[in-house]
Design a protein around this motif. Structure first.
Motif, PDB file in Angstrom:
ATOM      1  N   VAL A  22       0.831  -1.205   0.000  1.00 14.65           N
ATOM      2  CA  VAL A  22       0.000   0.000   0.000  1.00 14.65           C
ATOM      3  C   VAL A  22       0.863   1.252   0.000  1.00 14.65           C
ATOM      4  O   VAL A  22       1.892   1.314   0.684  1.00 14.65           O
ATOM      5  CB  VAL A  22      -0.915   0.007   1.251  1.00 14.65           C
ATOM      6  N   PHE A  23       0.424   2.241  -0.750  1.00 10.61           N
ATOM      7  CA  PHE A  23       1.063   3.550  -0.741  1.00 10.61           C
ATOM      8  C   PHE A  23       0.086   4.557  -0.155  1.00 10.61           C
ATOM      9  O   PHE A  23      -1.068   4.601  -0.551  1.00 10.61           O
ATOM     10  CB  PHE A  23       1.466   3.980  -2.155  1.00 10.61           C
ATOM     11  N   LYS A  24       0.564   5.349   0.783  1.00  7.24           N
ATOM     12  CA  LYS A  24      -0.275   6.357   1.428  1.00  7.24           C
ATOM     13  C   LYS A  24      -0.144   7.670   0.648  1.00  7.24           C
ATOM     14  O   LYS A  24       0.919   8.285   0.613  1.00  7.24           O
ATOM     15  CB  LYS A  24       0.169   6.556   2.876  1.00  7.24           C
ATOM     16  N   GLU A  25      -1.242   8.054  -0.008  1.00  7.92           N
ATOM     17  CA  GLU A  25      -1.261   9.275  -0.820  1.00  7.92           C
ATOM     18  C   GLU A  25      -1.430  10.513   0.055  1.00  7.92           C
ATOM     19  O   GLU A  25      -1.918  10.434   1.175  1.00  7.92           O
ATOM     20  CB  GLU A  25      -2.414   9.222  -1.831  1.00  7.92           C
ATOM     21  N   ASN A  26      -1.062  11.660  -0.505  1.00  9.25           N
ATOM     22  CA  ASN A  26      -1.208  12.910   0.229  1.00  9.25           C
ATOM     23  C   ASN A  26      -2.416  13.731  -0.226  1.00  9.25           C
ATOM     24  O   ASN A  26      -2.632  14.836   0.265  1.00  9.25           O
ATOM     25  CB  ASN A  26       0.072  13.745   0.126  1.00  9.25           C
ATOM     26  N   ASP A  28      -6.705  13.119  -1.679  1.00  3.79           N
ATOM     27  CA  ASP A  28      -7.765  12.124  -1.886  1.00  3.79           C
ATOM     28  C   ASP A  28      -7.990  11.773  -3.351  1.00  3.79           C
ATOM     29  O   ASP A  28      -8.296  10.636  -3.669  1.00  3.79           O
ATOM     30  CB  ASP A  28      -9.067  12.565  -1.227  1.00  3.79           C
ATOM     31  N   PHE A  29      -7.829  12.725  -4.246  1.00  5.66           N
ATOM     32  CA  PHE A  29      -8.094  12.446  -5.665  1.00  5.66           C
ATOM     33  C   PHE A  29      -7.037  11.544  -6.302  1.00  5.66           C
ATOM     34  O   PHE A  29      -7.269  10.974  -7.362  1.00  5.66           O
ATOM     35  CB  PHE A  29      -8.232  13.750  -6.463  1.00  5.66           C
ATOM     36  N   LYS A  30      -5.897  11.375  -5.665  1.00  5.79           N
ATOM     37  CA  LYS A  30      -4.840  10.513  -6.185  1.00  5.79           C
ATOM     38  C   LYS A  30      -5.005   9.055  -5.739  1.00  5.79           C
ATOM     39  O   LYS A  30      -4.444   8.153  -6.342  1.00  5.79           O
ATOM     40  CB  LYS A  30      -3.475  11.000  -5.695  1.00  5.79           C
ATOM     41  N   ALA A  31      -5.760   8.830  -4.694  1.00  2.00           N
ATOM     42  CA  ALA A  31      -5.854   7.506  -4.076  1.00  2.00           C
ATOM     43  C   ALA A  31      -6.854   6.603  -4.779  1.00  2.00           C
ATOM     44  O   ALA A  31      -7.859   7.065  -5.324  1.00  2.00           O
ATOM     45  CB  ALA A  31      -6.251   7.657  -2.614  1.00  2.00           C
ATOM     46  N   ASP A  32      -6.579   5.316  -4.719  1.00  2.00           N
ATOM     47  CA  ASP A  32      -7.523   4.311  -5.209  1.00  2.00           C
ATOM     48  C   ASP A  32      -8.690   4.155  -4.246  1.00  2.00           C
ATOM     49  O   ASP A  32      -9.822   3.933  -4.667  1.00  2.00           O
ATOM     50  CB  ASP A  32      -6.826   2.958  -5.381  1.00  2.00           C
ATOM     51  N   TYR A  33      -8.388   4.235  -2.940  1.00  2.00           N
ATOM     52  CA  TYR A  33      -9.410   4.065  -1.917  1.00  2.00           C
ATOM     53  C   TYR A  33      -9.280   5.130  -0.839  1.00  2.00           C
ATOM     54  O   TYR A  33      -8.174   5.488  -0.443  1.00  2.00           O
ATOM     55  CB  TYR A  33      -9.299   2.677  -1.254  1.00  2.00           C
ATOM     56  N   LEU A  34     -10.421   5.582  -0.363  1.00  2.00           N
ATOM     57  CA  LEU A  34     -10.473   6.505   0.762  1.00  2.00           C
ATOM     58  C   LEU A  34     -10.758   5.681   2.012  1.00  2.00           C
ATOM     59  O   LEU A  34     -11.697   4.882   2.029  1.00  2.00           O
ATOM     60  CB  LEU A  34     -11.553   7.562   0.556  1.00  2.00           C
ATOM     61  N   VAL A  35      -9.949   5.879   3.041  1.00  2.00           N
ATOM     62  CA  VAL A  35     -10.000   5.040   4.232  1.00  2.00           C
ATOM     63  C   VAL A  35     -10.156   5.925   5.465  1.00  2.00           C
ATOM     64  O   VAL A  35      -9.557   6.991   5.554  1.00  2.00           O
ATOM     65  CB  VAL A  35      -8.709   4.203   4.344  1.00  2.00           C
ATOM     66  N   THR A  67       4.616   1.067   1.488  1.00  2.00           N
ATOM     67  CA  THR A  67       5.814   1.333   0.713  1.00  2.00           C
ATOM     68  C   THR A  67       6.007   2.834   0.553  1.00  2.00           C
ATOM     69  O   THR A  67       5.058   3.609   0.684  1.00  2.00           O
ATOM     70  CB  THR A  67       5.738   0.641  -0.661  1.00  2.00           C
ATOM     71  N   ASN A  68       7.217   3.232   0.251  1.00  2.00           N
ATOM     72  CA  ASN A  68       7.504   4.656   0.093  1.00  2.00           C
ATOM     73  C   ASN A  68       7.421   5.133  -1.357  1.00  2.00           C
ATOM     74  O   ASN A  68       7.639   6.303  -1.627  1.00  2.00           O
ATOM     75  CB  ASN A  68       8.871   4.987   0.682  1.00  2.00           C
ATOM     76  N   GLY A  69       7.109   4.245  -2.268  1.00  2.00           N
ATOM     77  CA  GLY A  69       6.973   4.621  -3.677  1.00  2.00           C
ATOM     78  C   GLY A  69       5.669   4.127  -4.259  1.00  2.00           C
ATOM     79  O   GLY A  69       5.347   2.940  -4.133  1.00  2.00           O
ATOM     80  N   ASP A  70       4.927   5.013  -4.904  1.00  2.00           N
ATOM     81  CA  ASP A  70       3.632   4.606  -5.459  1.00  2.00           C
ATOM     82  C   ASP A  70       3.767   3.579  -6.574  1.00  2.00           C
ATOM     83  O   ASP A  70       2.873   2.780  -6.796  1.00  2.00           O
ATOM     84  CB  ASP A  70       2.824   5.817  -5.918  1.00  2.00           C
ATOM     85  N   PHE A  75      -2.013  -0.840  -4.534  1.00  2.00           N
ATOM     86  CA  PHE A  75      -3.052   0.184  -4.513  1.00  2.00           C
ATOM     87  C   PHE A  75      -2.648   1.285  -3.545  1.00  2.00           C
ATOM     88  O   PHE A  75      -1.734   1.109  -2.737  1.00  2.00           O
ATOM     89  CB  PHE A  75      -4.429  -0.413  -4.167  1.00  2.00           C
ATOM     90  N   SER A  76      -3.337   2.413  -3.648  1.00  2.00           N
ATOM     91  CA  SER A  76      -3.027   3.545  -2.779  1.00  2.00           C
ATOM     92  C   SER A  76      -4.248   3.924  -1.955  1.00  2.00           C
ATOM     93  O   SER A  76      -5.382   3.679  -2.359  1.00  2.00           O
ATOM     94  CB  SER A  76      -2.558   4.740  -3.608  1.00  2.00           C
ATOM     95  N   VAL A  77      -3.978   4.491  -0.785  1.00  2.00           N
ATOM     96  CA  VAL A  77      -5.048   4.914   0.108  1.00  2.00           C
ATOM     97  C   VAL A  77      -4.803   6.354   0.547  1.00  2.00           C
ATOM     98  O   VAL A  77      -3.668   6.836   0.544  1.00  2.00           O
ATOM     99  CB  VAL A  77      -5.161   4.013   1.358  1.00  2.00           C
ATOM    100  N   PHE A  78      -5.888   6.997   0.913  1.00  2.00           N
ATOM    101  CA  PHE A  78      -5.826   8.315   1.534  1.00  2.00           C
ATOM    102  C   PHE A  78      -6.708   8.243   2.764  1.00  2.00           C
ATOM    103  O   PHE A  78      -7.853   7.813   2.694  1.00  2.00           O
ATOM    104  CB  PHE A  78      -6.326   9.409   0.582  1.00  2.00           C
ATOM    105  N   PHE A  79      -6.167   8.662   3.905  1.00  2.00           N
ATOM    106  CA  PHE A  79      -6.916   8.625   5.147  1.00  2.00           C
ATOM    107  C   PHE A  79      -7.743   9.901   5.282  1.00  2.00           C
ATOM    108  O   PHE A  79      -7.188  10.993   5.375  1.00  2.00           O
ATOM    109  CB  PHE A  79      -5.980   8.437   6.343  1.00  2.00           C
ATOM    110  N   VAL A  80      -9.050   9.741   5.257  1.00  2.00           N
ATOM    111  CA  VAL A  80      -9.973  10.877   5.343  1.00  2.00           C
ATOM    112  C   VAL A  80     -10.285  11.183   6.804  1.00  2.00           C
ATOM    113  O   VAL A  80     -10.047  10.372   7.694  1.00  2.00           O
ATOM    114  CB  VAL A  80     -11.276  10.605   4.552  1.00  2.00           C
ATOM    115  N   ASP A  81     -10.841  12.372   7.024  1.00  2.00           N
ATOM    116  CA  ASP A  81     -11.110  12.825   8.388  1.00  2.00           C
ATOM    117  C   ASP A  81     -12.526  12.526   8.876  1.00  2.00           C
ATOM    118  O   ASP A  81     -12.848  12.779  10.033  1.00  2.00           O
ATOM    119  CB  ASP A  81     -10.819  14.316   8.514  1.00  2.00           C
ATOM    120  N   ARG A  82     -13.363  11.987   8.005  1.00  2.00           N
ATOM    121  CA  ARG A  82     -14.738  11.661   8.384  1.00  2.00           C
ATOM    122  C   ARG A  82     -15.119  10.282   7.842  1.00  2.00           C
ATOM    123  O   ARG A  82     -14.768   9.920   6.721  1.00  2.00           O
ATOM    124  CB  ARG A  82     -15.732  12.682   7.821  1.00  2.00           C
TER     125      ARG A  82
END
Length: 116
Positions: A22-26, A28-35, A67-70, A75-82
């Protein structure tokens, strides 16, 4: 034919070792999934254990390697606040045997990359 066979074998084995890297995106629009990370285990769709080695991230069991490289990630995730913004919720557990899907409907719905 001799040149094709090694390429075929390598591609088959590389697919077999594919796990949940998993890659942690910075953003939300870049991520595969919002978590969304929940504060209690019972609220989570997926219980995640962060493994320390890439080869340990296997299947669709919640064993994640960040991982540190996309380009290295499955897949990539972005951690949302809600909670309502998320595709699914996670709770990070302290042992690998605790990692699993609690909400099987989400598992099938999302179709996260898995080891075949």
């Amino acid at each position: 034919m001799r040149k094709i066979l090694p390429i075929l074998i390598i591609s088959l084995f590389s697919h077999m070792t594919w796990g949940q890297i998993v890659f942690k995106e910075n953003a939300d629009f870049k991520a595969d999934y919002l978590v969304f990370e929940v504060d209690r285990e019972y609220k989570a769709d997926l219980l995640v254990y962060m493994v320390d080695r890439e080869y340990k991230a296997k299947g669709n069991e919640g064993l994640w390697f960040f991982t540190n490289g996309d380009f290295k990630a499955n897949f990539s995730v972005f951690f949302v606040d809600r909670n309502y913004k998320a595709d699914f919720t996670v709770f990070f557990v302290d042992r690998d045997y605790k990692a699993r899907w609690k909400n099987k409907t989400k598992m099938l719905e999302l179709n996260l990359p898995v080891l075949d």
